[in-house]
Design a protein around this motif. Structure first.
Motif, PDB file in Angstrom:
ATOM      1  N   ASN A 172       0.672  -1.114  -0.523  1.00 23.76           N
ATOM      2  CA  ASN A 172       0.159  -0.055   0.108  1.00 23.76           C
ATOM      3  C   ASN A 172       0.927   1.485  -0.295  1.00 23.76           C
ATOM      4  O   ASN A 172       0.020   2.119  -0.266  1.00 23.76           O
ATOM      5  N   ARG A 224      -2.709   0.802  -8.794  1.00 21.95           N
ATOM      6  CA  ARG A 224      -3.747   0.800  -7.106  1.00 21.95           C
ATOM      7  C   ARG A 224      -3.322   1.714  -6.395  1.00 21.95           C
ATOM      8  O   ARG A 224      -3.776   1.737  -5.861  1.00 21.95           O
ATOM      9  N   GLN A 259      -4.915   5.029  -5.282  1.00 22.21           N
ATOM     10  CA  GLN A 259      -4.966   5.120  -3.461  1.00 22.21           C
ATOM     11  C   GLN A 259      -4.991   6.225  -3.003  1.00 22.21           C
ATOM     12  O   GLN A 259      -4.879   6.946  -2.350  1.00 22.21           O
ATOM     13  N   LYS A 318      -8.605  -3.806   1.617  1.00 21.77           N
ATOM     14  CA  LYS A 318      -7.919  -3.676   0.579  1.00 21.77           C
ATOM     15  C   LYS A 318      -6.873  -4.654   0.561  1.00 21.77           C
ATOM     16  O   LYS A 318      -6.757  -4.570  -1.250  1.00 21.77           O
ATOM     17  N   GLN A 357      -9.341  -7.520  -1.859  1.00 22.45           N
ATOM     18  CA  GLN A 357      -9.704  -6.739  -2.961  1.00 22.45           C
ATOM     19  C   GLN A 357      -8.900  -6.898  -4.458  1.00 22.45           C
ATOM     20  O   GLN A 357      -8.655  -7.672  -5.019  1.00 22.45           O
TER      21      GLN A 357
END
Length: 157
Positions: free
Chosen positions: A22, A63, A67, A93, A96
């Motif tokens: 992330n 992605r 984000q 997240k 997903q």
């Protein structure tokens, strides 16, 4: 750490790392984490031999960028939140991302199966021939005792 090829398990680990990624994604950062997890040092050029990893890397990079843009847009609205909620959002997240990756991989495998099915029919291979069970594999114990293994049972379903 020595340079070598990745096993199927290590490729799975590499893709799972990307599912949970992330932060800003770079090859150097990713390969450093991958080396710590798998114990294998691999170069960017070496990792390109694994389409599952490179496809997942590209999707993760996209992605994460989306984000980060969304977080930047909401920067003025940040409130003190519950840590449990933040954990669940992060977990959501990650799940997903994993679902999206598995759906892409499933689609690719279905396309491959259709190609194989077409080519098998075009070359005269019958469904009976294609559905024959795999031959029984000899294990280390079978070789020591020279006993024959019982053949695999074929599922009727």
């Amino acid at each position: 750490m020595r340079k070598q090829k990745l096993s199927d398990t290590q490729v799975d680990q590499a893709v799972q790392i990307l599912d949970g990624w992330n932060e800003k994604l770079t090859w150097n950062a990713y390969l450093e984490v991958l080396a710590k997890v798998t114990g294998i040092s691999i170069t960017r050029q070496g990792i390109r031999q694994y389409p599952r990893i490179t496809d997942s890397f590209d999707q993760t990079k996209t992605r994460v960028a989306v984000q980060r843009q969304a977080i930047g847009a909401k920067a003025g609205i940040v409130r003190h939140g519950d840590m449990a909620l933040a954990y669940e959002v992060q977990k959501n997240k990650t799940l997903q991302a994993k679902v999206e990756r598995l759906e892409r991989e499933n689609k690719d495998l279905l396309e491959q199966f259709l190609r194989w099915q077409y080519n098998a029919q075009a070359n005269g291979l019958s469904p009976e021939l294609l559905n024959r069970p795999l031959p029984a594999r000899k294990t280390h114990l079978d070789r020591q005792t020279n006993k024959k293994r019982e053949p695999r049972k074929q599922n009727d379903a």
